[in-house]
Design a protein around this motif. Structure first.
Motif, PDB file in Angstrom:
ATOM      1  N   VAL A 226      -9.604   5.451   0.666  1.00  0.00           N
ATOM      2  CA  VAL A 226      -9.246   4.185   0.032  1.00  0.00           C
ATOM      3  C   VAL A 226      -9.033   3.168   1.154  1.00  0.00           C
ATOM      4  O   VAL A 226      -8.206   3.382   2.042  1.00  0.00           O
ATOM      5  CB  VAL A 226      -7.976   4.304  -0.828  1.00  0.00           C
ATOM      6  CG1 VAL A 226      -7.584   2.936  -1.387  1.00  0.00           C
ATOM      7  CG2 VAL A 226      -8.186   5.303  -1.960  1.00  0.00           C
ATOM      8  N   ILE A 227      -9.796   2.088   1.133  1.00  0.00           N
ATOM      9  CA  ILE A 227      -9.616   1.010   2.098  1.00  0.00           C
ATOM     10  C   ILE A 227      -8.756  -0.068   1.446  1.00  0.00           C
ATOM     11  O   ILE A 227      -9.164  -0.679   0.455  1.00  0.00           O
ATOM     12  CB  ILE A 227     -10.967   0.414   2.544  1.00  0.00           C
ATOM     13  CG1 ILE A 227     -11.841   1.495   3.190  1.00  0.00           C
ATOM     14  CG2 ILE A 227     -10.744  -0.745   3.522  1.00  0.00           C
ATOM     15  CD1 ILE A 227     -13.235   1.018   3.572  1.00  0.00           C
ATOM     16  N   ALA A 228      -7.558  -0.268   1.975  1.00  0.00           N
ATOM     17  CA  ALA A 228      -6.642  -1.293   1.466  1.00  0.00           C
ATOM     18  C   ALA A 228      -6.779  -2.522   2.350  1.00  0.00           C
ATOM     19  O   ALA A 228      -6.280  -2.540   3.470  1.00  0.00           O
ATOM     20  CB  ALA A 228      -5.208  -0.775   1.470  1.00  0.00           C
ATOM     21  N   ARG A 229      -7.464  -3.553   1.833  1.00  0.00           N
ATOM     22  CA  ARG A 229      -7.834  -4.693   2.677  1.00  0.00           C
ATOM     23  C   ARG A 229      -7.076  -5.953   2.275  1.00  0.00           C
ATOM     24  O   ARG A 229      -7.135  -6.390   1.129  1.00  0.00           O
ATOM     25  CB  ARG A 229      -9.338  -4.940   2.609  1.00  0.00           C
ATOM     26  CG  ARG A 229      -9.804  -6.145   3.420  1.00  0.00           C
ATOM     27  CD  ARG A 229     -11.314  -6.211   3.499  1.00  0.00           C
ATOM     28  NE  ARG A 229     -11.848  -5.098   4.297  1.00  0.00           N
ATOM     29  CZ  ARG A 229     -12.883  -4.359   3.922  1.00  0.00           C
ATOM     30  NH1 ARG A 229     -13.490  -4.591   2.779  1.00  0.00           N
ATOM     31  NH2 ARG A 229     -13.295  -3.371   4.702  1.00  0.00           N
ATOM     32  N   GLN A 230      -6.350  -6.487   3.227  1.00  0.00           N
ATOM     33  CA  GLN A 230      -5.634  -7.751   3.063  1.00  0.00           C
ATOM     34  C   GLN A 230      -5.263  -8.232   4.462  1.00  0.00           C
ATOM     35  O   GLN A 230      -4.675  -7.484   5.234  1.00  0.00           O
ATOM     36  CB  GLN A 230      -4.376  -7.570   2.216  1.00  0.00           C
ATOM     37  CG  GLN A 230      -3.596  -8.820   1.911  1.00  0.00           C
ATOM     38  CD  GLN A 230      -4.345  -9.838   1.069  1.00  0.00           C
ATOM     39  OE1 GLN A 230      -4.476 -10.975   1.483  1.00  0.00           O
ATOM     40  NE2 GLN A 230      -4.832  -9.414  -0.085  1.00  0.00           N
TER      41      GLN A 230
ATOM     42  N   VAL B 128      -9.659  -1.701  -2.085  1.00  0.00           N
ATOM     43  CA  VAL B 128      -8.721  -2.376  -2.982  1.00  0.00           C
ATOM     44  C   VAL B 128      -7.969  -3.478  -2.240  1.00  0.00           C
ATOM     45  O   VAL B 128      -7.895  -3.479  -1.012  1.00  0.00           O
ATOM     46  CB  VAL B 128      -7.693  -1.383  -3.580  1.00  0.00           C
ATOM     47  CG1 VAL B 128      -8.392  -0.302  -4.391  1.00  0.00           C
ATOM     48  CG2 VAL B 128      -6.842  -0.753  -2.470  1.00  0.00           C
ATOM     49  N   ASP B 129      -7.435  -4.405  -3.021  1.00  0.00           N
ATOM     50  CA  ASP B 129      -6.493  -5.406  -2.521  1.00  0.00           C
ATOM     51  C   ASP B 129      -5.097  -4.879  -2.813  1.00  0.00           C
ATOM     52  O   ASP B 129      -4.721  -4.758  -3.984  1.00  0.00           O
ATOM     53  CB  ASP B 129      -6.727  -6.739  -3.232  1.00  0.00           C
ATOM     54  CG  ASP B 129      -5.722  -7.809  -2.812  1.00  0.00           C
ATOM     55  OD1 ASP B 129      -4.790  -7.499  -2.033  1.00  0.00           O
ATOM     56  OD2 ASP B 129      -5.862  -8.959  -3.279  1.00  0.00           O
ATOM     57  N   PRO B 130      -4.326  -4.530  -1.797  1.00  0.00           N
ATOM     58  CA  PRO B 130      -3.010  -3.928  -2.059  1.00  0.00           C
ATOM     59  C   PRO B 130      -2.056  -4.829  -2.835  1.00  0.00           C
ATOM     60  O   PRO B 130      -1.096  -4.334  -3.422  1.00  0.00           O
ATOM     61  CB  PRO B 130      -2.473  -3.620  -0.653  1.00  0.00           C
ATOM     62  CG  PRO B 130      -3.289  -4.441   0.277  1.00  0.00           C
ATOM     63  CD  PRO B 130      -4.616  -4.628  -0.362  1.00  0.00           C
ATOM     64  N   PHE B 131      -2.311  -6.135  -2.837  1.00  0.00           N
ATOM     65  CA  PHE B 131      -1.471  -7.025  -3.636  1.00  0.00           C
ATOM     66  C   PHE B 131      -1.793  -6.923  -5.128  1.00  0.00           C
ATOM     67  O   PHE B 131      -1.035  -7.410  -5.961  1.00  0.00           O
ATOM     68  CB  PHE B 131      -1.629  -8.474  -3.165  1.00  0.00           C
ATOM     69  CG  PHE B 131      -1.039  -8.736  -1.803  1.00  0.00           C
ATOM     70  CD1 PHE B 131      -0.115  -7.860  -1.235  1.00  0.00           C
ATOM     71  CD2 PHE B 131      -1.406  -9.856  -1.076  1.00  0.00           C
ATOM     72  CE1 PHE B 131       0.422  -8.091   0.016  1.00  0.00           C
ATOM     73  CE2 PHE B 131      -0.870 -10.106   0.177  1.00  0.00           C
ATOM     74  CZ  PHE B 131       0.043  -9.218   0.731  1.00  0.00           C
ATOM     75  N   ASP B 132      -2.932  -6.292  -5.453  1.00  0.00           N
ATOM     76  CA  ASP B 132      -3.263  -5.969  -6.847  1.00  0.00           C
ATOM     77  C   ASP B 132      -2.748  -4.567  -7.116  1.00  0.00           C
ATOM     78  O   ASP B 132      -3.468  -3.581  -6.956  1.00  0.00           O
ATOM     79  CB  ASP B 132      -4.776  -6.060  -7.047  1.00  0.00           C
ATOM     80  CG  ASP B 132      -5.193  -5.793  -8.491  1.00  0.00           C
ATOM     81  OD1 ASP B 132      -4.363  -5.313  -9.285  1.00  0.00           O
ATOM     82  OD2 ASP B 132      -6.370  -6.055  -8.811  1.00  0.00           O
ATOM     83  N   MET B 133      -1.494  -4.482  -7.479  1.00  0.00           N
ATOM     84  CA  MET B 133      -0.813  -3.196  -7.566  1.00  0.00           C
ATOM     85  C   MET B 133      -1.457  -2.265  -8.578  1.00  0.00           C
ATOM     86  O   MET B 133      -1.603  -1.057  -8.343  1.00  0.00           O
ATOM     87  CB  MET B 133       0.663  -3.412  -7.897  1.00  0.00           C
ATOM     88  CG  MET B 133       1.541  -2.175  -7.790  1.00  0.00           C
ATOM     89  SD  MET B 133       1.582  -1.431  -6.137  1.00  0.00           S
ATOM     90  CE  MET B 133       2.316  -2.735  -5.182  1.00  0.00           C
TER      91      MET B 133
ATOM     92  N   THR C 124       0.833  -1.208   0.000  1.00  0.00           N
ATOM     93  CA  THR C 124       0.000   0.000   0.000  1.00  0.00           C
ATOM     94  C   THR C 124       0.863   1.252   0.000  1.00  0.00           C
ATOM     95  O   THR C 124       0.618   2.198  -0.762  1.00  0.00           O
ATOM     96  CB  THR C 124      -0.933   0.008   1.225  1.00  0.00           C
ATOM     97  OG1 THR C 124      -1.688  -1.203   1.254  1.00  0.00           O
ATOM     98  CG2 THR C 124      -1.883   1.190   1.173  1.00  0.00           C
ATOM     99  N   PHE C 125       1.868   1.281   0.864  1.00  0.00           N
ATOM    100  CA  PHE C 125       2.767   2.433   0.918  1.00  0.00           C
ATOM    101  C   PHE C 125       3.493   2.624  -0.422  1.00  0.00           C
ATOM    102  O   PHE C 125       3.675   3.750  -0.882  1.00  0.00           O
ATOM    103  CB  PHE C 125       3.790   2.257   2.045  1.00  0.00           C
ATOM    104  CG  PHE C 125       3.261   2.565   3.413  1.00  0.00           C
ATOM    105  CD1 PHE C 125       2.583   3.750   3.671  1.00  0.00           C
ATOM    106  CD2 PHE C 125       3.451   1.679   4.469  1.00  0.00           C
ATOM    107  CE1 PHE C 125       2.098   4.042   4.940  1.00  0.00           C
ATOM    108  CE2 PHE C 125       2.968   1.959   5.732  1.00  0.00           C
ATOM    109  CZ  PHE C 125       2.293   3.132   5.971  1.00  0.00           C
TER     110      PHE C 125
END
Length: 594
Positions: free
Chosen positions: A520-524, A496-501, A364-365
């Motif tokens: 933006v909610i980064a969910r994993q 979003v899924d942070p692993f989906d760049m 995410t960062f």
């Protein structure tokens, strides 16, 4: 028949609570206090008491207060900075008092092992005019519990138990007692003059609170937690509290000269103890961690008092045996000891804290930094994501929930920089929601990133309302972060899924170009809890023949990626997030064949 077990301090405290027959246990996780409720939770069903991780410390204390007013014995746990959040109800609770015993357990952290400041809970006890118990060991912490409940109920007042890190996370033999079989009757008796704090009621309650002070001090003076040892011929008197008292007693046992000694384990202090100590010595040395609370009171009754205020004792950090020994020896004009210089055989590299291999926060960062320009400002919060400093994605961090409000202040200050902030899921539920409402209402222009890793990771993976189960593992309704964000008035929201760049970057690009408050909610799931839950990911490796040595994957910062002989190399720490494979422009990172 009593038995002994080798227990962590927090485990000993939990055992003491069980032996005291608690009815309600609440709290918010915070190191060094977190293990107390975690230890209690498995016993909740069998022992028939209520236990909960509350959304923040203020809520936790208020739930405990309600239970106490109905006659239940309750405990509320937190770390020292959590008491700042709970201070509003706490300061008034001392006036209304309690019915069933109530212990507010606030664990202090000298030396800031895992905290943003050194704060002394004893100051709050003095401020609120409530008793404070200051244990020196796990055994003493456990033993204080039963006494504290009886004292609380006798005087109808909340009490503080203030273990420090060395007590909470130290281990020792602890004597176990019997567990009670009887339950207390619960009943709320209406009393408007006491429980409705109108100004005219509070004025009367304050007089009653003030009248309790001398009575409590006199009673505590003869308690097991305060002891006065006067030695004939002593020229020096030492006063110590908490963990410092353990070190002092060890040093005094090795001296061949008389020294009078006063241990303070419970507050308020009866002045008579200080007067009796000072009367027989030429000077008094006060040894206490953090604030000079005992020292300031001692100065009212004794001359030639030495301590923090006169420079003999350091203001910062925690004590150890050598530190205490040198202070005492210096005061007695004895030789001081030089700390031994460690013999280093191999020069080890620095190893700063880092996000775990496979941590979604890193992705995410990385996406956030890739989209937002170099002059953007990044506010952050308390949690694992503070480690985003290593990626240049954290410019501010103040306290729980402050990322959104700090970002709002930056955005309305008149600067032209883009402002983004990061906050965890548990932290958002703790104190982030109000900040988001305020940002929308007052028309801030910020991007809020909620890093939802489905747990309270930094303090030990405790559950929260957004997960769907309680501290005992019982199913619970899952709070929707998306619904909360929408209810706060946010127009731009993407999950979003942070692993989906690619998708994550696209969400940040749109947020960057949109005015107002964007979320933006980064969910994993946290990689540690994912492994515990049996979620397996295929690991990756670098194909040497395809690697061009550009270091792009290495600069991503994952500990699972190294650089050797001009090539990137993946190691056994790989957790299988796959982000490095997406970053590699040469297709040199593949799923491992095994």
């Amino acid at each position: 028949m009593s038995s002994k077990e080798f227990l962590l301090g927090n485990e000993a405290i939990a055992r003491g609570l069980l032996e005291a027959g608690i009815d309600v246990a609440t709290g918010y996780p915070g190191t060094p206090s977190s293990e107390i409720l975690t230890t209690l939770a498995p016993s909740a069903g069998e022992r028939k008491f209520h236990i909960e991780w509350s959304v923040n410390e203020k809520v936790a204390l208020e739930v405990a207060i309600g239970a106490s007013w109905a006659g239940a014995r309750s405990v509320c746990t937190m770390k020292h900075v959590g008491l700042n959040v709970a201070a509003d109800p706490f300061m008034t609770l001392s006036h209304t008092g309690v019915v069933g015993g109530l212990i507010l357990l606030s664990a202090d952290d000298p030396f800031c092992h895992s905290s943003q400041n050194e704060q002394d809970t004893r100051m709050y006890a003095r401020f609120a005019k409530v008793p404070c118990f200051d244990p020196a060991s796990p055994q003493e912490a456990k033993a204080m519990i039963g006494f504290a409940y009886e004292f609380s109920e006798k005087h109808q007042i909340p009490v503080i138990l203030r273990p420090t890190t060395r007590v909470s996370h130290g281990k020792s033999d602890v004597t176990l007692g019997e567990l009670p079989s009887e339950r207390r009757e619960k009943k709320f008796v209406k009393n408007m003059e006491r429980f409705v704090v109108l100004p005219r009621h509070t004025r009367a309650l304050l007089k009653k609170l003030n009248a309790k002070q001398e009575v409590m001090a006199k009673e505590l003076a003869s308690s097991p937690w305060n002891k006065l040892i006067l030695k004939p011929g002593a020229k020096l008197g030492i006063i110590a509290s908490g963990v410092a008292s353990v070190y002092v007693e060890e040093v005094l046992a090795s001296l061949d000269m008389p020294v009078s000694y006063l241990k303070i384990g419970a507050y308020p202090i009866d002045p008579e103890l200080l007067i009796r100590l000072a009367a027989g010595v030429e000077k008094v040395l006060v040894l206490e961690e953090l604030m000079p609370i005992v020292e300031e009171q001692t100065r009212m009754y004794a001359k030639n008092v030495m301590g923090k205020l006169t420079g003999e004792v350091p203001h910062e950090g925690e004590f150890d045996l050598l530190c205490i020994k040198n202070i005492i020896n210096s005061t007695l004009s004895l030789p001081v000891c030089t700390p031994p210089v460690p013999q280093i055989c191999v020069e080890l590299p620095q190893r700063p804290p880092a996000l775990c291999p496979g941590c979604a926060h890193r992705a995410t960062f990385y996406a956030l930094k890739s989209v937002f320009k170099e002059d953007s400002i990044f506010a952050s919060d308390i949690g694992c994501y503070t480690l985003g400093t290593q990626m240049g994605a954290v410019d501010t961090c103040l306290c729980m929930g402050a990322s959104i409000t700090i970002a709002s202040g930056l955005s309305i200050s008149g600067i032209n920089n883009h402002v983004a902030c990061t906050i965890g899921d548990s932290t958002f539920l703790h104190t982030g929601i109000q900040g988001l409402i305020n940002a929308v209402y007052n028309k801030a222009n910020i991007t809020v990133v909620i890093l939802d890793n489905r747990t309270t990771a930094m303090t030990g993976h405790q559950p929260h309302p957004g997960i769907g189960h309680t501290i005992t593992g019982a199913p619970s309704d899952e709070v929707s972060l998306e619904a909360i964000v929408k209810a706060c008035g946010v127009k731009y929201l993407q999950t979003v899924d942070p692993f989906d760049m690619e998708t994550t970057k696209a969400a940040f690009k749109k947020a960057y170009a949109t005015e107002g408050v964007k979320v933006v909610i980064a969910r994993q799931p946290c990689i540690i809890t994912a492994k515990r839950d049996g979620i397996k990911r295929k690991r990756y490796e670098v194909v040497p023949e395809l690697c061009e040595g550009c270091r792009r994957c290495v600069k991503f910062g994952c500990p699972a990626m190294e650089f050797k002989d001009g090539k990137a190399v993946s190691n056994e720490m790989c957790a299988g997030c796959g982000v490095c494979a997406d970053l590699c422009q040469f297709g040199a990172i593949k799923i491992r064949s095994d």
